[in-house]
Design a protein around this motif. Sequence first.
Motif, PDB file in Angstrom:
ATOM      1  N   GLY A 185     -12.691  23.599  -4.975  1.00 26.65           N
ATOM      2  CA  GLY A 185     -12.796  21.986  -5.328  1.00 26.65           C
ATOM      3  C   GLY A 185     -11.520  21.442  -5.203  1.00 26.65           C
ATOM      4  N   ASN A 186     -11.267  20.373  -5.864  1.00 24.33           N
ATOM      5  CA  ASN A 186     -10.189  19.406  -5.534  1.00 24.33           C
ATOM      6  C   ASN A 186      -9.028  20.060  -6.254  1.00 24.33           C
ATOM      7  N   ASN A 187      -7.975  19.771  -5.752  1.00 26.65           N
ATOM      8  CA  ASN A 187      -6.544  20.116  -6.555  1.00 26.65           C
ATOM      9  C   ASN A 187      -6.468  20.351  -8.110  1.00 26.65           C
ATOM     10  N   GLU A 421     -29.906  25.776 -17.907  1.00 25.73           N
ATOM     11  CA  GLU A 421     -28.991  24.985 -16.914  1.00 25.73           C
ATOM     12  C   GLU A 421     -27.767  25.678 -16.285  1.00 25.73           C
ATOM     13  N   HIS A 422     -27.112  26.024 -17.521  1.00 23.70           N
ATOM     14  CA  HIS A 422     -26.025  26.858 -17.188  1.00 23.70           C
ATOM     15  C   HIS A 422     -26.173  28.068 -16.431  1.00 23.70           C
ATOM     16  N   TRP A 423     -27.446  28.854 -16.788  1.00 22.84           N
ATOM     17  CA  TRP A 423     -27.509  29.949 -15.857  1.00 22.84           C
ATOM     18  C   TRP A 423     -28.201  29.754 -14.393  1.00 22.84           C
ATOM     19  N   LYS A 424     -28.739  28.607 -14.383  1.00 24.82           N
ATOM     20  CA  LYS A 424     -29.077  28.328 -12.867  1.00 24.82           C
ATOM     21  C   LYS A 424     -27.956  28.100 -11.985  1.00 24.82           C
ATOM     22  N   ARG A 425     -26.858  27.574 -12.502  1.00 27.27           N
ATOM     23  CA  ARG A 425     -25.549  27.159 -11.728  1.00 27.27           C
ATOM     24  C   ARG A 425     -25.014  28.444 -11.722  1.00 27.27           C
ATOM     25  N   ARG A 426     -24.780  29.333 -12.741  1.00 30.92           N
ATOM     26  CA  ARG A 426     -24.190  30.492 -12.455  1.00 30.92           C
ATOM     27  C   ARG A 426     -25.005  31.603 -11.261  1.00 30.92           C
ATOM     28  N   GLN A 427     -26.415  31.405 -11.540  1.00 25.81           N
ATOM     29  CA  GLN A 427     -27.029  32.117 -10.542  1.00 25.81           C
ATOM     30  C   GLN A 427     -26.800  31.661  -9.007  1.00 25.81           C
ATOM     31  N   MET A 428     -26.773  30.447  -8.828  1.00 28.34           N
ATOM     32  CA  MET A 428     -26.600  29.698  -7.457  1.00 28.34           C
ATOM     33  C   MET A 428     -25.073  30.335  -7.043  1.00 28.34           C
ATOM     34  N   ARG A 429     -24.132  30.424  -7.730  1.00 31.15           N
ATOM     35  CA  ARG A 429     -22.724  30.768  -7.449  1.00 31.15           C
ATOM     36  C   ARG A 429     -22.970  32.498  -7.065  1.00 31.15           C
ATOM     37  N   LEU A 430     -23.546  33.253  -7.782  1.00 29.20           N
ATOM     38  CA  LEU A 430     -23.761  34.544  -7.636  1.00 29.20           C
ATOM     39  C   LEU A 430     -24.445  34.693  -6.348  1.00 29.20           C
ATOM     40  N   ASN A 431     -25.398  33.952  -6.021  1.00 31.19           N
ATOM     41  CA  ASN A 431     -26.446  33.891  -4.612  1.00 31.19           C
ATOM     42  C   ASN A 431     -25.294  33.699  -3.541  1.00 31.19           C
ATOM     43  N   TYR A 432     -24.435  32.778  -3.906  1.00 34.22           N
ATOM     44  CA  TYR A 432     -23.424  32.621  -2.791  1.00 34.22           C
ATOM     45  C   TYR A 432     -22.642  33.547  -2.520  1.00 34.22           C
ATOM     46  N   MET A 906     -29.269  15.755 -15.856  1.00 31.13           N
ATOM     47  CA  MET A 906     -27.735  15.311 -15.629  1.00 31.13           C
ATOM     48  C   MET A 906     -27.051  16.544 -15.173  1.00 31.13           C
ATOM     49  N   ILE A 907     -27.517  17.606 -15.415  1.00 27.07           N
ATOM     50  CA  ILE A 907     -26.712  18.904 -14.754  1.00 27.07           C
ATOM     51  C   ILE A 907     -27.262  19.328 -13.409  1.00 27.07           C
ATOM     52  N   PRO A 908     -26.746  19.192 -12.375  1.00 29.10           N
ATOM     53  CA  PRO A 908     -27.253  19.775 -10.782  1.00 29.10           C
ATOM     54  C   PRO A 908     -27.643  21.126 -10.969  1.00 29.10           C
ATOM     55  N   ASP A 909     -28.465  21.594 -10.593  1.00 24.38           N
ATOM     56  CA  ASP A 909     -28.751  23.012 -10.563  1.00 24.38           C
ATOM     57  C   ASP A 909     -27.852  23.805  -9.465  1.00 24.38           C
ATOM     58  N   ILE A 910     -27.369  22.979  -8.611  1.00 25.99           N
ATOM     59  CA  ILE A 910     -26.351  23.879  -7.557  1.00 25.99           C
ATOM     60  C   ILE A 910     -25.127  23.136  -7.877  1.00 25.99           C
ATOM     61  N   LYS A 912     -21.364  21.577  -7.033  1.00 28.14           N
ATOM     62  CA  LYS A 912     -20.929  20.853  -5.771  1.00 28.14           C
ATOM     63  C   LYS A 912     -20.275  21.418  -4.898  1.00 28.14           C
ATOM     64  N   ASP A 913     -19.340  22.277  -5.474  1.00 26.70           N
ATOM     65  CA  ASP A 913     -18.527  23.199  -4.507  1.00 26.70           C
ATOM     66  C   ASP A 913     -19.222  24.135  -3.729  1.00 26.70           C
ATOM     67  N   ILE A 914     -20.331  24.859  -4.579  1.00 32.57           N
ATOM     68  CA  ILE A 914     -20.963  25.726  -3.746  1.00 32.57           C
ATOM     69  C   ILE A 914     -22.250  25.143  -2.691  1.00 32.57           C
ATOM     70  N   SER A 915     -22.635  24.118  -2.781  1.00 29.65           N
ATOM     71  CA  SER A 915     -23.424  23.292  -1.779  1.00 29.65           C
ATOM     72  C   SER A 915     -22.393  23.013  -0.556  1.00 29.65           C
ATOM     73  N   VAL A 916     -21.129  22.653  -1.001  1.00 27.75           N
ATOM     74  CA  VAL A 916     -20.064  22.367   0.073  1.00 27.75           C
ATOM     75  C   VAL A 916     -20.005  23.703   0.855  1.00 27.75           C
TER      76      VAL A 916
END
Length: 982
Positions: A185-187, A421-432, A906-910, A912-916
């Motif tokens: 992410g940013n600084n 929603e929190h689990w979907k984001r956590r799941q995407m982080r683990l997938n990455y 409001m909460i994106p599934d992925i 932003k830093d993971i999609s980048v």
Amino acid sequence: MMKRNEKYSSLPIGEKGVDIINIKAIEDIGYVQTDAMILNSVVPEQDSSCQQGLYFQDGSRRVDYILTYHIKKSGAFRKQPTRHGGSASNRSTKKDQPQPGNKNDPEIGEQDHIIDYHEDDKRFRREEFEGKLLEAGLELEKDEDTKTYGIGFVKIHAPWHVLCREAEFMKLKMPTKKVYEVNHGNNFVEKINTFIYKMTEPLHPNVEEKRISSVKHLSYPFSREKQHLFDLSDKDSFFDSKTRSTIVYEILKRITCTKAKYTMGITSLLANGVYNAAYPLHDGDCEDENANDRKLLYEEWASYSVFYKYQPIDLIRKYFGEKIGLYFAWLGVYTQMLIPASLVGIIVFLYGCATLDDNIPSMEMCDNRINITMCPLCDRTCSYWKLSTACATARASHLFDNPATVFFSIFMALWAAMFMEHWKRRQMRLNYKWDLTGFEEEEEAVKDHPRAEYESRVMKKSMKKEHRKRKKHPEVVNEGTNKWKQTVETAMAGVKLTEKEKLTWRDRFPAYVTNAVMILFMIGLTFAIVFGVILYRISTAAALAMSSSPSTKSNVRVTVMATAVIINLVVILILDEVYGYIARWLTLIEVPKTDKSFEERLIFKAFVLKFVNAFTPIMYVAFFKGRFVGRPGNYVYAFQSFRMEECAPGGCLMELCIQLSIIMLGKQLIQNNLFEIGIPKLKKLIRYFKSKRTSVPEEEHDKKLQRYEVDYYLEPFAGLTPEYMEMMIQFGFVTLFVASFPLAPLFALLNNIIEIRLDAKKFIAELRRPVAARAKDIGIWYNILRVVAKLAVIINAFVIAFTSDFIPRLVYLYMYSTDGSMHGFINHTLSYFNVSDFKSGTEPIEPMQLGYKVEICRFKDYREPPWSLNGYDISKQFWAVLAARLAFVIVFQNLVMIMSDFVDWMIPDIPKDISVQIHKEKVLMVELFLKEERGKLQMLENLIARGKEAKSMENCHNHSPINRPQSHKGSNTTLHSQNIDV
């Protein structure tokens, strides 16, 4: 050393009619290397490197998988420990010799002959299967002389070329040499993450993966043509033990045998008893002096002393695979999210305690000066009673029936949306992080092999079609033809047909009908049992009311409620186990094609049955109890004998809270914890005693158990369905009726803190190591979570509107209150009854029990008084309250649904830093291959340039003055030859 094909020598043709596959011939084809042989490790390992049984006898080849089978050993002719084992024919000769004292008994001889026939058949099938494994390139080693008496072990090792071949087939992503920097992410965000990490550092487990890495290896599906991309400096550790066992299991699943009997993979052989068990080995012991992943997980994950720490999810995934890693990651996220829900629930409960003395309705009920005489609770034996005697129940009801519970219901609905929603984001982080971003379910479906039962069913269907064809077109069969050969040819024809055939809905129609009928029957059985408990409550209340003891009469309601809840709990626990077996049987008769389809169908059936079983008693108390009672003088009777039971004067919400808490806590303590601890230990104890009862020779006692023997005594892994199921039912308890029990999230949190460590200890120390399975998400369980969360909104709306007194209080406050307060609410909710209107035989036996004659008694309902023109008819207040209740349900449901969907939007599934980072990986991969192609092109251009340079030099040499005198003919010949070379 024994001969290579000694274990697989051909049986006499007269016995089998077909020769076993020749292992030496397989070698000559080139599938098996010269050292790929089956050894009889009859001497315990002496080398320290293989002493624990993790390696072959040479101490260098690692054991990747174990197959166990039953061996029949005779004590009189027990083989002495020698370096070389006898041939199969010699051993069978010794085995078939009659025992002293039994040679003249024809019955025993016949039984031994039948047993020997079955054992020979199993041995024959094992030999064919193991021969096929050798063809596939695996290396095997047998050990029949262990401390585990009567059990033989086949150790399997996958050499490097097999691992590379299968990894390419399975499209396993492996880390390349290319490394890139991970941007978190940013600084500002990175500084916040670093600060949070430092603050929570004591909560992180002491493992290597705990620190946030700033670099990551670029991953790519393994390819033998692109081995230069990967770091192969250490081939022994490139594929870890989890990956090696997965590769071996894939080979075991797809091996097909046709000589003895058509079998598809290891699952068929296990089902038919050819092998007893098949499992990968644990990495050493939990208390081993040498460091290993299992020991580290035991210390940093499975110990109760680290209950406050995060789970080492990456190490769990490394040891058990992605599927189990995702389960424990989901369980960790769910447990963390229960912390804010528990805190808000405690605040709501404390609010009820703080406002207890300010609650006007309960104060009016407890005021002895308000002389309200209530109608009898039962016919004949019950008398009139004072409303003030229900003071304790009314005060307790306020703890859970107050305005804060409405807020808590809305909060829990939004909490459920936030959790998912929190689990979907956590799941995407683990997938990455776990390199699953490119993993598609379609690839897995293509790779997934049909189940053995499906293959067998399809083959039977194919054989029937083939048989019908032969009936229509009969052929002359030579009588001298070998019947066994015909059978094999027919089987092989069936195998070819299975590639074209498949099971249609017509084939499964009887199974579908059976499923529908059985599920409806089981649901009906659950309703019948709940109705039986209702009859128990009614009859017991009537019986206790006739007691001569004043204390018994005064505690009728408490006694009946407590005993009924305990009966419900016991019935739920029993039916849970029964429904689990029935759901599995119903799924088996459907014959799903793949393991994934089998698991999803099993989960759906088991969840429906267990959900209905767990929540039907609670649904009755919440929505049906006290709704169909009638009124004094015109009560509703069950079987024309027992009056339907009524709610307590304070309402049914308190009883709903008690019922929910006892069933929830009982299931968690008894089923989820005691069963999980007790049943595996009990099974392990039974296996231990069985092994003790077996007569073991003295030389066996001096041996040390090898790693594969220790793991053999562990409980087999039964899948994650039971673990997920108990959490889904708990999620239902936390969300569905949370309006009646705000402390449910707190009890769930306390249970899960123990549950995580309990499951960890079970997976590490009590179960055999599961085969690692890849998975991108938690599958059908997420859909079940969404359904339960949506259902929770509807149920809580109805609980608040119809079970609690929240809506009647609001209606009274804004429509009927004279001073804008709740004074007079209790009197407003009670109707009048003239005791002279009792039916004959239903009036109290002791009408003067209160010390005065009662002419008018009160009962809870909205009805016209007896002196009105429409006496005892439903009043206008009833319709006003009903309209308000229905309006509340509609408004509450739609409002909360809209708010939940807004949170979801409001909460994106992925993140932003993971999609980048995912996009960056794709760009780097393209650059890597472009660079490689440019390198190849440059190399090709250099070669062409060198060729041209060499050609020009040769031309210059040919046109030099020395060569000019040569004839034109010779020159033309030289040029012609040069053109041919080019």
